[in-house]
Design an enzyme around this catalytic site. Structure first.
Site, mmCIF file in Angstrom:
data_model
loop_
_atom_site.group_PDB
_atom_site.id
_atom_site.type_symbol
_atom_site.label_atom_id
_atom_site.label_comp_id
_atom_site.label_asym_id
_atom_site.label_seq_id
_atom_site.Cartn_x
_atom_site.Cartn_y
_atom_site.Cartn_z
ATOM 1 N N HIS A 156 0.835 -1.214 0.000
ATOM 2 C CA HIS A 156 0.000 0.000 0.000
ATOM 3 C C HIS A 156 0.868 1.261 0.000
ATOM 4 O O HIS A 156 0.405 2.341 0.371
ATOM 5 C CB HIS A 156 -0.955 0.034 1.210
ATOM 6 C CG HIS A 156 -1.653 -1.266 1.457
ATOM 7 N ND1 HIS A 156 -2.835 -1.599 0.853
ATOM 8 C CD2 HIS A 156 -1.307 -2.333 2.233
ATOM 9 C CE1 HIS A 156 -3.208 -2.814 1.236
ATOM 10 N NE2 HIS A 156 -2.289 -3.281 2.074
ATOM 11 N N SER A 286 16.068 19.960 -15.084
ATOM 12 C CA SER A 286 15.011 20.969 -15.138
ATOM 13 C C SER A 286 15.593 22.266 -15.674
ATOM 14 O O SER A 286 16.723 22.638 -15.333
ATOM 15 C CB SER A 286 14.422 21.201 -13.740
ATOM 16 O OG SER A 286 13.598 22.364 -13.725
#
Length: 481
Positions: A156, A286
């Site tokens: 999970h 970036s």
């Protein structure tokens, strides 16, 4: 201007930006139309061998012109005739005047169209399978190297029992081995459409051979063998069943799902700074944030894998709406979805190979995260040790519960480190096992049989399936863009 400058026309990035030259050629016009000519040659040779009046001179003329295609003439003919196959029949006949009268003899358009598609699909699988095998091989090396390195497991996406870096990689490899098996099966089960005529009854060939059924069947066998197939479909309509395309794209879409899962895991681990894909010396993460190391290769794989997975809808819809012996609404759709499925699979495998050849692991980061969670995970072992030392299980459980909640509050409310072990060391109740705490907190004692599973899995299930591809394992992969 737009006709002369290629940059003034849209080009699919699958070819212009990403795909390998071999796969791009496999779906090229030259491969397609030269294969049409070879199929016409196979048909003529087989018909001649079975007694039709076709001369050696006609065969030799066709053989000499297999790759001399006048694409401009073919385009003009198609514009005039509105029929791509007849346009190329005329173009081939123009450069083979002696053979003009026997080109396409007895055949329908799907003789060249469908059979070429099956050849291209087979050749596409043959390009993909060694690439997939190389990815599995690279990841197997990685799994073996890190088979013993403990790491925090996640269920999970919440901290769970420890596993090892190598064992987690084996989960990826197992999916890819299933894909390898599925691609091999899909390739091996492909059959040739063969020589079937307009509605699949072989009526035109039965007429050519004056009712001789054995010669018609032998014609089908001969052409099938010349094209490199062991079997042809006994029953077809005008086309081979479009269910075949479902099987083909289904295994590629399933491969896409595997790659998406693997690269998503890598992206999540990159965020945790436990694992990174290759990052080149001059690579920019970036344009604004100079410090960033984005997992762009894995992101590309996920992006393209989504496209690959969605392509399965096309053949499903196409097969469901083919009326009787054939309708032509399959054609334009198949021109798009079949090449795109193989081109996309080719790209994601090339990219994943590049990733798998340069994965970087950060053991100290992994170790620090384990230490943040291990105190909670070892509580059951502490309780067992206390019981062995003469303690009461229920009393010990309550002590651990209270101390664990206090430590959790420090982590969640104060942003501090997990200090459960320090609290246990400070509590005189646990003095009988204070000397055992270090051994109770050894991460490798929490990984179960992970290392042994890696060794057995690689030996029994991975290395054997790679054996047929050993001669093609030495190719490394660099990204073009």
């Amino acid at each position: 201007m737009a006709e002369e400058d290629p940059f003034c026309r849209y080009r699919s990035p699958l070819v212009s930006r990403y795909a390998s030259p071999d796969m791009a050629f496999n779906f090229s016009e030259r491969k397609k139309f030269s294969t049409w000519r070879r199929l016409w040659l196979y048909l003529a040779k087989a018909e001649k061998s079975l007694g039709l009046p076709i001369t050696d001179e006609q065969i030799q003329e066709m053989e000499a012109k297999l790759d001399s295609i006048d694409f401009k003439m073919a385009a003009e003919e198609e514009k005039r005739l509105r029929h791509d196959v007849m346009a190329h029949v005329h173009t081939f006949a123009h450069c083979c005047p002696k053979a003009a009268g026997i080109i396409h003899l007895g055949a329908t358009s799907c003789y060249v169209g469908d059979n070429t598609d099956l050849i291209v699909i087979r050749d596409g699988f043959n390009l993909l399978l060694p690439k997939l095998a190389r990815v599995i091989s690279r990841l197997a090396d990685f799994a073996e190297k890190y088979a013993d390195l403990p790491t925090l497991g996640f269920t999970h996406y919440q901290p769970a029992q420890l596993t090892t870096v190598g064992k987690r990689c084996c989960l990826w490899i197992q999916d890819l081995c299933m894909d390898l098996h599925n691609l091999e099966r899909a390739r091996n089960e492909l059959r040739f459409r063969g020589v079937k005529g307009t509605t699949g009854t072989q009526a035109s060939f039965l007429q050519l051979f004056e009712g001789d059924h054995e010669k018609v069947e032998e014609l089908d066998r001969l052409v099938t063998a010349m094209a490199g197939f062991k079997r042809a479909y006994i029953v077809t309509g005008q086309t081979y069943s479009r269910k075949v395309d479902i099987e083909v794209i289904s295994v590629l879409a399933s491969l896409g799902a595997s790659v998406h899962k693997i690269c998503t895991d890598i992206r999540l681990l990159a965020n945790l700074k436990e694992l990174e894909e290759p990052f080149e010396k001059d690579q920019i993460g970036s344009s604004a944030m100079a410090y960033k190391r984005n997992p762009m290769r894995s992101e590309r794989c996920c992006s393209l894998a989504r496209h690959l997975m969605i392509l399965i809808q096309d053949p499903l819809q196409t097969a469901s709406v083919q009326w009787f012996e054939r309708t032509l609404d399959d054609s334009a759709n198949r021109r798009v979805c079949l090449p795109e499925a193989f081109l996309t699979a080719d790209i994601i495998l090339s990219t994943l190979q590049n990733i798998s050849e340069g994965l970087v692991v950060y053991p100290k980061v992994i170790g620090r995260r384990i230490q943040q969670e291990l105190p909670f995970m070892c509580t059951e072992n502490i309780i067992m040790a206390m019981v062995k030392a003469g303690g009461n299980r229920q009393d010990c459980h309550e002590k651990i519960r209270v101390l664990s909640q206090q430590a959790a509050a420090v982590v969640k409310q104060e942003g501090g480190d997990n200090d459960l072990i320090e609290r246990i060391r400070a509590d005189p109740y646990f003095s009988p096992i204070h000397g055992e705490l270090e051994s109770l907190l050894e991460p490798k004692s929490f990984t179960g049989r992970a290392s042994q599973q890696v060794a057995r899995f690689l030996k029994e299930e991975v290395h054997p399936v790679l054996t047929p591809y050993k001669s093609k394992m030495d190719v490394t992969m660099e990204l073009s863009l």
